[in-house]
Design a protein around this motif. Sequence first.
Motif, PDB file in Angstrom:
ATOM      1  N   ARG A 202       0.817  -1.171   0.074  1.00 27.59           N
ATOM      2  CA  ARG A 202       0.007   0.052  -0.045  1.00 27.59           C
ATOM      3  C   ARG A 202       0.917   1.061  -0.095  1.00 27.59           C
ATOM      4  N   GLU A 203       2.195   1.087   0.535  1.00 25.55           N
ATOM      5  CA  GLU A 203       2.933   2.372   0.694  1.00 25.55           C
ATOM      6  C   GLU A 203       3.892   2.287  -0.652  1.00 25.55           C
TER       7      GLU A 203
ATOM      8  N   ILE B 102       6.691  16.165  -6.796  1.00 25.00           N
ATOM      9  CA  ILE B 102       5.561  16.216  -5.976  1.00 25.00           C
ATOM     10  C   ILE B 102       5.908  16.466  -4.613  1.00 25.00           C
ATOM     11  N   ARG B 103       6.908  16.119  -4.272  1.00 26.36           N
ATOM     12  CA  ARG B 103       7.552  16.530  -2.880  1.00 26.36           C
ATOM     13  C   ARG B 103       7.771  18.002  -2.989  1.00 26.36           C
ATOM     14  N   ARG B 104       8.205  18.490  -3.848  1.00 30.36           N
ATOM     15  CA  ARG B 104       8.362  20.024  -3.823  1.00 30.36           C
ATOM     16  C   ARG B 104       7.232  20.828  -3.569  1.00 30.36           C
ATOM     17  N   SER B 105       6.146  20.384  -4.368  1.00 29.65           N
ATOM     18  CA  SER B 105       4.797  21.091  -4.329  1.00 29.65           C
ATOM     19  C   SER B 105       4.323  20.835  -2.883  1.00 29.65           C
ATOM     20  N   VAL B 106       4.327  19.568  -2.309  1.00 32.82           N
ATOM     21  CA  VAL B 106       3.551  19.273  -1.131  1.00 32.82           C
ATOM     22  C   VAL B 106       4.346  20.044   0.127  1.00 32.82           C
ATOM     23  N   GLU B 107       5.775  19.988   0.052  1.00 28.40           N
ATOM     24  CA  GLU B 107       6.454  20.632   1.150  1.00 28.40           C
ATOM     25  C   GLU B 107       6.450  22.140   1.027  1.00 28.40           C
ATOM     26  N   GLN B 108       6.145  22.759  -0.073  1.00 26.39           N
ATOM     27  CA  GLN B 108       5.935  23.915  -0.046  1.00 26.39           C
ATOM     28  C   GLN B 108       4.770  24.314   0.749  1.00 26.39           C
TER      29      GLN B 108
ATOM     30  N   ALA C 238      -2.214  19.307   9.338  1.00 26.51           N
ATOM     31  CA  ALA C 238      -2.849  19.076   8.176  1.00 26.51           C
ATOM     32  C   ALA C 238      -2.658  17.705   7.756  1.00 26.51           C
ATOM     33  N   ASP C 239      -4.034  17.039   8.187  1.00 29.10           N
ATOM     34  CA  ASP C 239      -3.968  15.637   8.272  1.00 29.10           C
ATOM     35  C   ASP C 239      -3.825  15.141   6.768  1.00 29.10           C
ATOM     36  N   PHE C 240      -4.503  15.773   5.782  1.00 30.35           N
ATOM     37  CA  PHE C 240      -3.970  15.375   4.330  1.00 30.35           C
ATOM     38  C   PHE C 240      -2.760  15.325   3.822  1.00 30.35           C
ATOM     39  N   LEU C 241      -1.882  16.582   4.233  1.00 23.36           N
ATOM     40  CA  LEU C 241      -0.602  16.704   3.816  1.00 23.36           C
ATOM     41  C   LEU C 241       0.357  15.814   4.644  1.00 23.36           C
ATOM     42  N   CYS C 242      -0.247  15.144   5.916  1.00 21.39           N
ATOM     43  CA  CYS C 242       0.658  14.318   6.518  1.00 21.39           C
ATOM     44  C   CYS C 242       0.551  12.796   6.102  1.00 21.39           C
ATOM     45  N   GLY C 243      -0.715  12.553   5.315  1.00 22.03           N
ATOM     46  CA  GLY C 243      -0.728  11.558   4.817  1.00 22.03           C
ATOM     47  C   GLY C 243       0.042  11.230   3.474  1.00 22.03           C
TER      48      GLY C 243
ATOM     49  N   LEU D 128       5.321   9.716   0.561  1.00 21.52           N
ATOM     50  CA  LEU D 128       6.266  10.225  -0.315  1.00 21.52           C
ATOM     51  C   LEU D 128       7.742   9.992   0.482  1.00 21.52           C
ATOM     52  N   ILE D 129       7.902  10.029   1.860  1.00 19.46           N
ATOM     53  CA  ILE D 129       9.014   9.766   2.500  1.00 19.46           C
ATOM     54  C   ILE D 129       9.414   8.385   2.131  1.00 19.46           C
ATOM     55  N   GLY D 130       8.493   7.483   2.367  1.00 17.95           N
ATOM     56  CA  GLY D 130       8.662   6.211   2.100  1.00 17.95           C
ATOM     57  C   GLY D 130       9.252   5.928   0.751  1.00 17.95           C
ATOM     58  N   ARG D 131       8.314   6.401  -0.431  1.00 17.95           N
ATOM     59  CA  ARG D 131       8.704   6.241  -1.475  1.00 17.95           C
ATOM     60  C   ARG D 131      10.241   6.886  -2.042  1.00 17.95           C
ATOM     61  N   SER D 132      10.564   7.964  -1.496  1.00 14.63           N
ATOM     62  CA  SER D 132      11.847   8.657  -1.456  1.00 14.63           C
ATOM     63  C   SER D 132      13.021   7.721  -1.189  1.00 14.63           C
ATOM     64  N   SER D 133      12.695   7.150   0.041  1.00 13.90           N
ATOM     65  CA  SER D 133      13.667   5.989   0.635  1.00 13.90           C
ATOM     66  C   SER D 133      14.078   4.932  -0.338  1.00 13.90           C
ATOM     67  N   LEU D 134      12.898   4.490  -1.056  1.00 13.26           N
ATOM     68  CA  LEU D 134      13.034   3.593  -2.094  1.00 13.26           C
ATOM     69  C   LEU D 134      13.800   3.952  -3.147  1.00 13.26           C
ATOM     70  N   ILE D 135      13.506   5.331  -3.510  1.00 16.53           N
ATOM     71  CA  ILE D 135      14.385   5.673  -4.836  1.00 16.53           C
ATOM     72  C   ILE D 135      15.547   6.124  -4.665  1.00 16.53           C
ATOM     73  N   THR D 136      16.089   6.517  -3.070  1.00 11.97           N
ATOM     74  CA  THR D 136      17.438   6.620  -2.334  1.00 11.97           C
ATOM     75  C   THR D 136      18.188   5.283  -2.786  1.00 11.97           C
ATOM     76  N   ALA D 137      17.375   4.178  -2.318  1.00  5.92           N
ATOM     77  CA  ALA D 137      18.185   2.912  -2.310  1.00  5.92           C
ATOM     78  C   ALA D 137      18.166   2.478  -3.831  1.00  5.92           C
ATOM     79  N   ALA D 138      17.604   2.790  -4.550  1.00  7.94           N
ATOM     80  CA  ALA D 138      17.704   2.373  -5.977  1.00  7.94           C
ATOM     81  C   ALA D 138      18.806   3.276  -6.884  1.00  7.94           C
ATOM     82  N   PHE D 139      18.694   4.643  -6.187  1.00  2.13           N
ATOM     83  CA  PHE D 139      19.628   5.389  -7.475  1.00  2.13           C
ATOM     84  C   PHE D 139      20.714   6.200  -6.633  1.00  2.13           C
ATOM     85  N   ARG D 140      20.859   6.021  -5.460  1.00  5.19           N
ATOM     86  CA  ARG D 140      21.947   6.726  -4.599  1.00  5.19           C
ATOM     87  C   ARG D 140      23.187   6.360  -4.903  1.00  5.19           C
TER      88      ARG D 140
END
Length: 225
Positions: free
Chosen positions: A53-54, A81-87, A141-146, A151-163
């Motif tokens: 699900r994540e 997407i992270r840039r937009s959400v974190e702004q 902001a519950d929606f932004l927290c979700g 996004l943080i979980g997926r970013s970790s996966l991306i980091t594992a794949a491409f760092r």
Amino acid sequence: MDALTAEQIAERIWLSIAERRLRPGMRLKEAELAEVFGISRARVRQVLAMLEREGLVTSEVNKGAFVAEPNVEEARDIFHIRRSVEQRVIERLMDRLDESKLDAMVAHVEQERVANAENDQRAIIKLSGGFHMMLAEMAQADFLCGLMRDLIGRSSLITAAFRDSDKYNCGPDEHEEIITHLRSGDVKAAKKAMAHHLDHVEKELRLSGEREAAKSLKDALLGGA
């Protein structure tokens, strides 16, 4: 090993992915996971469903579960997407700031510095993502927290794949700069610092080239545990 909850097991698998010990594309065998964690295969399936699900795990009929393999475009999409959400998180947070929240941010960054000084990669990974999650939670902001949890979980996966490097460091200095602008009430500067920070994280990725071979599932999950 003490009995672990499904959430704790999912977090351990997530950390193994983020620490580059479980590689994208690696098969997650139910029987082996059950043995490693001392749990039933039914509980393993529950954990794998949580991770799927994540977006961290994919399942294939008659083949089983695998660590997800993000492609280059997906990696770029996640950071876009992270840039937009974190702004938006910065905007929402600015109206809800108080000294206790700022003090908590500063204390968190100090923990990051200690982890860096001790080269504690597990703590570095958890604290780095935790800083961004903390801001979203403080923004109330519950929606932004979700969105941020995903996004943080997926970013970790991306980091594992491409760092490029095995060392992960989201950057306590850059986190501190964001706090400085939040404390001064300069929302524009805080948003600019966040954008620069995420640009820096993305630029450290190697969005091309071959990946390293995966380790065994048992070694990946128990190594450094």
